[in-house]
Design a protein around this motif. Structure first.
Motif: not given
Length: 226
Positions: A94-106
């Motif tokens: 999802p786009r509406d996640l904190p940057r840190e969470e996006i990096q973790r999921l990536s």
């Protein structure tokens, strides 16, 4: 039969210049889109590599596709992926996640296009099964349209290479400073040493050529006072 009983039909009006321009613009946009789909299809057939930033962009677009299909057609990701491929849901972020969470999921993403391409094809199949008309090329554009495949060639250094190169430069600078190599190489340069790059069997090698009185003397540095 009298002509007075015939209902006159209005003559067909000629399109205005604005209408003609709009039609031509629409045809041009359609042609450009079809060309984009053809080019993208060819790129995806080669299972192209993806940069880290493009992996996230594609994963977010894929999640956007899931959201749109759920909202417009009631097709949730579970219906698209089924039970066998449900783990592929991890490739959507999802786009509406904190940057840190996006990096973790990536960290669970893949660095080539095939996994994402197969999910888009599953989405197209699910749409067809419920009677929807779909062009998979349009879905590919929706998910991969922002990727610049021209800059992801295999010759381009990846992030790991750049990090390694930076570390090596740091070590080289420290060694140079500790042993005074900068002054040494300046002296060598003043002596007329001229390194040149030659190609041998597809690899680059550094060949040191020494010059003296405008003549190349390979392997023999010029002697002072000679």
């Amino acid at each position: 039969m009298s002509n007075n009983n015939v209902t006159p039909f209005p003559g067909r009006k000629r399109p205005t210049q604005e209408q003609v321009a709009a039609q031509e613009r629409e045809r041009a946009e359609h042609g450009a889109r079809e060309e984009d789909k053809r080019r993208l299809k060819k790129q995806l057939e080669q299972n192209q590599p993806l940069k880290a930033a493009d992996q996230i962009s594609v994963a977010q677009n894929l999640n956007g596709l899931f959201v749109r299909l759920k909202k417009e057609h009631g097709l949730g990701s579970s219906k698209i992926l089924g039970t066998r491929d449900k783990n592929k849901r991890d490739y959507a972020i999802p786009r509406d996640l904190p940057r840190e969470e996006i990096q973790r999921l990536s960290g669970r993403l893949r660095n080539h296009t095939d996994p994402y391409k197969s999910i888009v094809e599953l989405a197209a199949k699910a749409m067809e099964e419920v009677g929807l008309k779909v062009d998979v090329g349009d879905l590919f554009l929706e998910v991969f349209g922002q990727v610049d495949f021209g800059s992801t060639s295999s010759d381009e250094p990846d992030d790991g290479f750049e990090e390694l190169a930076s570390s090596l430069r740091f070590v080289a600078d420290a060694i140079s400073e500790n042993y005074g190599l900068s002054a040494f190489f300046r002296t060598v340069e003043h002596a007329g040493v001229a390194p040149s790059v030659v190609h041998m069997t597809g690899r680059k090698k550094i060949k040191i050529k020494f010059t003296s009185d405008n003549k190349d003397v390979d392997g023999i540095p010029p002697l002072a006072g000679r």
